[in-house]
Design a protein around this motif. Structure first.
Motif, PDB file in Angstrom:
ATOM      1  N   ALA A  54       0.838  -1.200   0.000  1.00  0.00           N
ATOM      2  CA  ALA A  54       0.000   0.000   0.000  1.00  0.00           C
ATOM      3  C   ALA A  54       0.872   1.248   0.000  1.00  0.00           C
ATOM      4  O   ALA A  54       1.926   1.295   0.651  1.00  0.00           O
ATOM      5  CB  ALA A  54      -0.920   0.002   1.207  1.00  0.00           C
ATOM      6  N   ARG A  55       0.407   2.257  -0.740  1.00  0.00           N
ATOM      7  CA  ARG A  55       1.114   3.531  -0.817  1.00  0.00           C
ATOM      8  C   ARG A  55       0.109   4.672  -0.671  1.00  0.00           C
ATOM      9  O   ARG A  55      -0.997   4.620  -1.230  1.00  0.00           O
ATOM     10  CB  ARG A  55       1.840   3.687  -2.149  1.00  0.00           C
ATOM     11  N   LEU A  56       0.507   5.692   0.095  1.00  0.00           N
ATOM     12  CA  LEU A  56      -0.288   6.909   0.216  1.00  0.00           C
ATOM     13  C   LEU A  56       0.314   7.956  -0.703  1.00  0.00           C
ATOM     14  O   LEU A  56       1.507   8.273  -0.606  1.00  0.00           O
ATOM     15  CB  LEU A  56      -0.282   7.425   1.659  1.00  0.00           C
ATOM     16  N   TRP A  57      -0.511   8.503  -1.595  1.00  0.00           N
ATOM     17  CA  TRP A  57      -0.072   9.528  -2.547  1.00  0.00           C
ATOM     18  C   TRP A  57      -0.648  10.873  -2.127  1.00  0.00           C
ATOM     19  O   TRP A  57      -1.827  10.977  -1.788  1.00  0.00           O
ATOM     20  CB  TRP A  57      -0.521   9.153  -3.960  1.00  0.00           C
ATOM     21  N   ILE A  58       0.201  11.890  -2.164  1.00  0.00           N
ATOM     22  CA  ILE A  58      -0.146  13.212  -1.648  1.00  0.00           C
ATOM     23  C   ILE A  58       0.044  14.243  -2.753  1.00  0.00           C
ATOM     24  O   ILE A  58       1.181  14.470  -3.207  1.00  0.00           O
ATOM     25  CB  ILE A  58       0.738  13.570  -0.436  1.00  0.00           C
ATOM     26  N   ALA A  59      -1.052  14.840  -3.208  1.00  0.00           N
ATOM     27  CA  ALA A  59      -0.986  15.895  -4.215  1.00  0.00           C
ATOM     28  C   ALA A  59      -0.827  17.234  -3.514  1.00  0.00           C
ATOM     29  O   ALA A  59      -1.624  17.579  -2.638  1.00  0.00           O
ATOM     30  CB  ALA A  59      -2.244  15.887  -5.072  1.00  0.00           C
ATOM     31  N   THR A  60       0.184  17.987  -3.887  1.00  0.00           N
ATOM     32  CA  THR A  60       0.469  19.262  -3.237  1.00  0.00           C
ATOM     33  C   THR A  60       0.678  20.354  -4.286  1.00  0.00           C
ATOM     34  O   THR A  60       0.669  20.097  -5.490  1.00  0.00           O
ATOM     35  CB  THR A  60       1.730  19.166  -2.354  1.00  0.00           C
ATOM     36  N   ASP A  61       0.918  21.548  -3.797  1.00  0.00           N
ATOM     37  CA  ASP A  61       1.221  22.663  -4.693  1.00  0.00           C
ATOM     38  C   ASP A  61       2.612  22.544  -5.311  1.00  0.00           C
ATOM     39  O   ASP A  61       2.969  23.335  -6.192  1.00  0.00           O
ATOM     40  CB  ASP A  61       1.133  23.994  -3.930  1.00  0.00           C
ATOM     41  N   ARG A  62       3.388  21.578  -4.852  1.00  0.00           N
ATOM     42  CA  ARG A  62       4.759  21.404  -5.347  1.00  0.00           C
ATOM     43  C   ARG A  62       4.986  19.958  -5.783  1.00  0.00           C
ATOM     44  O   ARG A  62       6.015  19.361  -5.532  1.00  0.00           O
ATOM     45  CB  ARG A  62       5.755  21.817  -4.250  1.00  0.00           C
ATOM     46  N   GLY A  63       3.986  19.397  -6.453  1.00  0.00           N
ATOM     47  CA  GLY A  63       4.122  18.062  -6.992  1.00  0.00           C
ATOM     48  C   GLY A  63       3.469  16.992  -6.132  1.00  0.00           C
ATOM     49  O   GLY A  63       2.753  17.273  -5.176  1.00  0.00           O
ATOM     50  N   VAL A  64       3.752  15.724  -6.487  1.00  0.00           N
ATOM     51  CA  VAL A  64       3.212  14.569  -5.788  1.00  0.00           C
ATOM     52  C   VAL A  64       4.289  13.956  -4.900  1.00  0.00           C
ATOM     53  O   VAL A  64       5.442  13.811  -5.316  1.00  0.00           O
ATOM     54  CB  VAL A  64       2.688  13.516  -6.782  1.00  0.00           C
ATOM     55  N   PHE A  65       3.890  13.584  -3.685  1.00  0.00           N
ATOM     56  CA  PHE A  65       4.755  12.856  -2.756  1.00  0.00           C
ATOM     57  C   PHE A  65       4.112  11.502  -2.475  1.00  0.00           C
ATOM     58  O   PHE A  65       2.889  11.361  -2.559  1.00  0.00           O
ATOM     59  CB  PHE A  65       4.940  13.629  -1.453  1.00  0.00           C
ATOM     60  N   VAL A  66       4.947  10.507  -2.138  1.00  0.00           N
ATOM     61  CA  VAL A  66       4.435   9.183  -1.830  1.00  0.00           C
ATOM     62  C   VAL A  66       4.977   8.736  -0.485  1.00  0.00           C
ATOM     63  O   VAL A  66       6.119   9.035  -0.121  1.00  0.00           O
ATOM     64  CB  VAL A  66       4.809   8.168  -2.940  1.00  0.00           C
ATOM     65  N   HIS A  67       4.125   8.030   0.279  1.00  0.00           N
ATOM     66  CA  HIS A  67       4.507   7.519   1.603  1.00  0.00           C
ATOM     67  C   HIS A  67       4.310   6.011   1.603  1.00  0.00           C
ATOM     68  O   HIS A  67       3.236   5.509   1.256  1.00  0.00           O
ATOM     69  CB  HIS A  67       3.631   8.171   2.675  1.00  0.00           C
TER      70      HIS A  67
END
Length: 596
Positions: free
Chosen positions: A369-382
């Motif tokens: 499982a991966r958490l994807w985070i959309a932000t004002d400075r791109g995508v991050f993954v946890h």
């Protein structure tokens, strides 16, 4: 803090289909985000938080008052105690409470920063709405001229001959007892800065806290050029002084310090971003962005903290046995199975995840499982251990990522202002249209039961074919849409349900588009970005200041702030099942159930 509420919604206008009855089961606000603090005559300490009015006796929280208790809103910004009564100012309005903390009256005056009694009236200074005077129970606007900066007021102080009004950019405005301008105290005259945060009486003088330090001003407006407070403030690591009380200063970036003549003694244990002060004998209470701190004899102890880092929520996702919560500009929070909420500070402090979270999504595959985070400075993954930015050249890039979606095959889709991207397996692809139809201003993406890819944009509804990389556009011109600004898309009964800004909803089933405009069956036509969740035969729709809509086209029920929701600006929905969901708003989190 939590407020347990069970409130039924008023039935909407009769419709051909049954409309669900809704209940707010609980609300959660950002009680660790403290903006002001006051001490009552009986020793109780009050904290104005983004989650309501918190009451502290000794060092124990005994109550939290929210909109369910009659407050105009939960996002409090200022407190004042006047003749035993408490005035609580929220973004939505102002409430007066008696000594038992029962709301006795409210005013629809938004963004108030200070309430005071002077010269036979109650005066309310606001940030952006100007100055109001309450006489005979009715508020009236007091004009300070045409300069809009005069309306951005940060504090007010009663003087024997009138009022002093602190402004965000025009220094201090001096008024006579009737509210007419008598003069200004400005940077050009020696004030430390024209952006003024706080005014505090000190003997016959006034201490003025500003973006550039502290000034001491005599009653006639004369500025003491080399006052001890001014020279001491020059020693602060950050001179952005948000509050001052006698010899104590709170700065945004430098924390709290005590002024000792021209020297400064910093206090450890307080957040660097301090907002307000209140003195109770030998105890100093400090409001900061991490909660409320009690300082006594130089020792700081946090009394209130934890919870949501901000009430301004943007996104929800279920990951790793918890609910993850994105905020507008304060990063992430995590709510575990027991209901305990804590800010995920490591994401900001160690991994440098952009705190401006726009959307969240979870993928599950061979890699786990991966958490994807959309932000004002791109995508991050946890991945459960670390956070990492996505810097793949075929990915969405490091720009403003607006929305995420996981399709039935487990592929991740992302939209930005000019790019549609997909991650399938470990490979990214991106599309930006072509010369005949360039893609621009994308807001949402989904896939329907047939595998069609739909994208909401400022310029219409796009249907995308991954095999060819081509887009087809539906718009007002094709007769499919009421307006071209499509903000939200979700699968619906084998087809599509789309939301627009100010145009209402659109369904696409059986090969045709049907428009439902705001009116008798649709309570609000302003649908927030990616704020539609569909489960079985029921849709959950978040609107801009119109509350939450639940039901189906032609038969919607509405629930909002007047029925116990934290706010009316609903930004995301995380369905628990067909009958219950977590609701993100710009004023906190709520759990809502459909009562069968």
């Amino acid at each position: 803090m939590r407020a347990l509420i069970v409130i039924g919604v008023l039935a909407l206008a009769s419709a051909a289909r049954a409309q669900p009855r809704l209940e707010v089961l609980e609300t959660i606000g950002a009680t660790g985000d403290v903006h002001d603090v006051e001490v009552m005559p009986d020793g109780r300490v009050l904290a104005a938080t983004s989650g309501g009015l918190v009451v502290i006796e000794g060092e124990r929280v005994t109550r939290t008052l929210t909109s369910a208790d009659g407050l105009p809103g939960t996002r409090l910004r200022a407190l004042d105690v006047i003749d035993g009564a408490v005035w609580a100012a929220s973004i939505e309005g102002v409430a007066e409470l008696d000594g038992t903390l029962r709301v006795t009256r409210t005013f629809a005056i938004a963004r108030a920063r200070r309430v005071l009694r002077a010269h036979g009236a109650i005066w309310i200074a606001t940030y952006g709405e100007g100055l109001f005077r309450v006489r005979d129970g009715a508020p009236e606007a007091v004009s300070l001229g045409s300069d809009p900066t005069y309306a951005r007021q940060t504090d007010a102080l009663a003087r024997p001959d009138g009022l002093w009004i602190a402004t965000a950019g025009r220094g201090v405005v001096r008024l006579d007892a009737s509210g007419a301008i008598r003069g200004r105290i400005r940077h050009a005259q020696g004030l430390s800065h024209d952006l003024v945060w706080d005014l505090e009486t000190h003997g016959d003088d006034v201490l003025v806290a500003t973006l550039g330090g502290v000034s001491r001003v005599a009653g006639d407006g004369t500025i003491a050029a080399r006052a001890d407070e001014t020279r001491a403030a020059e020693r602060l690591a950050v001179r952005d002084v948000r509050a001052i009380h006698r010899t104590w200063v709170a700065s945004w970036g430098g924390g709290v310090a005590q002024l000792e003549g021209t020297r400064v003694r910093s206090i450890r244990g307080v957040s660097a971003r301090a907002r307000a002060l209140a003195v109770q004998g030998d105890v100093v209470w400090v409001a900061d962005d991490g909660g409320l701190v009690r300082v006594e004899h130089g020792t700081a102890r946090r009394v209130l903290g934890g919870g949501l880092p901000s009430a301004d929520l943007t996104a929800l996702a279920r990951y790793d046995g918890a609910i993850w919560i994105g905020t507008f500009d304060r990063g992430l929070a995590r709510m575990d199975a027991s209901g305990r909420i804590e800010a995920v500070r490591i994401a900001l402090d160690r991994w440098h995840v952009d705190p401006r979270v726009n959307d969240l999504a979870v993928t599950r595959g061979a890699e786990g499982a991966r958490l994807w985070i959309a932000t004002d400075r791109g995508v991050f993954v946890h991945d459960g251990r670390r956070f990492a930015p996505i810097d793949d050249p075929n990915g969405p890039g490091d720009q403003h990522v607006t929305a995420l979606h996981v399709d039935r095959r487990g592929a991740l889709w992302a939209t930005t202002s000019r790019v549609l991207a997909r991650r399938e397996g470990d490979r990214w692809q991106r599309w930006s249209g072509d010369d005949s139809m360039p893609v621009a201003q994308l807001h949402a993406v989904t896939t329907d039961a047939r595998g069609n890819v739909w994208v909401g944009s400022l310029h219409g509804l796009l249907r995308f074919d991954p095999a060819t990389g081509r887009f087809a556009r539906e718009s007002v011109a094709t007769g499919a849409l009421p307006v071209d600004w499509v903000t939200a898309v979700a699968p619906w009964r084998g087809g599509l349900l789309a939301g627009t800004y100010h145009g209402g909803l659109v369904t696409h089933t059986s090969g045709r588009f049907v428009i439902e405009r705001e009116g008798a069956t649709l309570p609000c036509g302003w649908i927030n970005p990616h704020a539609i969740e569909t489960r079985a035969e029921r849709a959950w729709v978040g609107t801009l200041e119109g509350g939450l809509l639940v039901g189906e086209p032609g038969a919607w029920s509405r629930i909002g702030r007047s029925e116990g929701m934290p706010g009316d600006d609903v930004t995301d929905v995380l369905a628990i099942d067909e009958h219950e969901a977590w609701i993100a708003t710009r004023a906190g989190l709520a759990r809502v159930r459909v009562a069968e």
